[in-house]
Design an enzyme around this catalytic site. Structure first.
Site, mmCIF file in Angstrom:
data_model
loop_
_atom_site.group_PDB
_atom_site.id
_atom_site.type_symbol
_atom_site.label_atom_id
_atom_site.label_comp_id
_atom_site.label_asym_id
_atom_site.label_seq_id
_atom_site.Cartn_x
_atom_site.Cartn_y
_atom_site.Cartn_z
ATOM 1 N N GLU A 90 -10.017 58.563 90.713
ATOM 2 C CA GLU A 90 -11.390 58.288 90.273
ATOM 3 C C GLU A 90 -11.462 58.240 88.744
ATOM 4 O OE1 GLU A 90 -14.744 60.756 91.872
ATOM 5 O OE2 GLU A 90 -15.331 60.771 89.769
ATOM 6 N N THR A 121 -16.618 63.203 89.621
ATOM 7 C CA THR A 121 -17.700 63.652 90.519
ATOM 8 C C THR A 121 -17.406 64.984 91.208
ATOM 9 O OG1 THR A 121 -16.755 62.323 92.291
ATOM 10 C CG2 THR A 121 -18.593 61.347 91.061
HETATM 11 FE FE1 SF4 Z 1 -17.474 61.260 95.895
HETATM 12 FE FE2 SF4 Z 1 -19.878 62.365 96.214
HETATM 13 FE FE3 SF4 Z 1 -19.568 59.761 96.550
HETATM 14 FE FE4 SF4 Z 1 -18.567 61.477 98.307
HETATM 15 S S1 SF4 Z 1 -20.744 61.139 97.869
HETATM 16 S S2 SF4 Z 1 -17.543 59.672 97.475
HETATM 17 S S3 SF4 Z 1 -17.943 63.167 96.997
HETATM 18 S S4 SF4 Z 1 -19.278 60.887 94.658
#
Ligand code: SF4
Length: 281
Positions: A126, A164
């Site tokens: 990511e 994230t």
């Molecule tokens: Fe990543 Fe959150 Fe998206 Fe899931 S919802 S792919 S954990 S950013």
């Protein structure tokens, strides 16, 4: 006996959305590729293979002549999207909207002349993807020590974003260190709380449960973490990959069986386990 399934068990919003897009595309009968495995779950990847979906990487992309390439929820560098389109292939971008938001911030702020700092692990896909949206080289900071040592060579405003899945407390500590350095720092908190919510809910259920079942891949670090959290709260905690692994030895009186699952566990496996426990105990 009550069986309580965690609402946050299994796929988060972004992964669910990406997997659904692959299954939808697979129905079109065209050649479908995912850029990297769509999720870290062998069963799902195998199932998709049978439906004609192949996994490719940067090297094997060059040999693809036609078809659709799907970008997974982690996202990719801008250059990868451009390359796919230049090759005349269709690109379906299943990047999670929360990650896409970071790409947009990074692209805009770097173009406006700011230094991008990403708080996260430099080798996480990511983060590699996010770096690739900055028009000037982005800096990745993972630890407080790195933040402490950080200096900017030229006078510039800074824009800070985060991977994230980064830990919120660690993020704040790193940001604090950067702020103390006297730079003009704009901070965009881009942490997604899907992981934390899953862990909090698992802890709450395990606290009340007599037996706790955690479902997920052996090599999945987020499932292991879930297991550790639950095992601390509930003595009878089981870690299984699929229903086949479940050898429940229930304590004499069981009021509540809790179930949760890691981020890459498909719904059908969770349901199978849930139904089995409901029917057999
Ligand atoms: Fe990543 Fe959150 Fe998206 Fe899931 S919802 S792919 S954990 S950013």
């Amino acid at each position: 006996m009550e069986v309580r399934l965690a609402k946050s068990a299994g796929f988060c919003f972004g992964v669910k959305r990406a997997v659904e897009q692959v299954y939808n595309q697979a129905e079109n009968g065209k050649a479908i590729y995912t850029y990297g495995p769509i999720i870290h779950n062998e069963e799902v990847v195998k199932d998709l293979e049978q439906k004609g979906v192949s996994v490719i990487d940067d090297d094997s992309l060059s040999s693809v002549k036609e078809g659709t390439v799907i970008i997974r929820s982690h996202g990719v560098e801008k250059a990868v999207c451009d390359r796919i389109q230049e090759m005349g292939l269709e690109c379906v971008d299943a990047t999670c909207p929360f990650v896409k938001r970071i790409h947009r911030v990074v692209e805009k702020e770097s173009t406006a002349g700011k230094q991008i700092i990403i708080i996260g692990s430099a080798n996480h896909p990511e983060v590699i993807g996010i770096m690739g949206w900055s028009s000037t080289p982005a800096i990745v900071i993972e630890t407080e020590e790195e933040a402490e040592k950080f200096t900017l060579e030229e006078e510039k405003d800074i824009c800070v974003v985060s991977q994230t899945t980064f830990n919120y407390i660690k993020f704040n500590k790193i940001v604090e260190k950067l702020l103390k350095k006297g730079y003009n720092v704009g901070v965009v908190n881009t942490i997604c709380n899907a992981t934390e919510e899953r862990q909090t809910e698992a802890r709450e259920i395990a606290r009340e449960a007599d037996v706790m079942i955690v479902i997920g891949g052996k090599h999945s670090s987020n499932t292991r973490k879930l297991y550790e959290i639950c095992a601390k709260e509930c003595e009878h905690t089981y870690f299984i990959q699929t229903l086949a692994d479940l050898k429940l030895e229930l304590p004499e009186s069981v009021g509540l069986v809790g179930i949760t699952a890691g981020a890459s566990t498909p719904n059908n496996i969770i349901e199978e386990v849930q139904n089995y426990v409901r029917i057999n105990f």
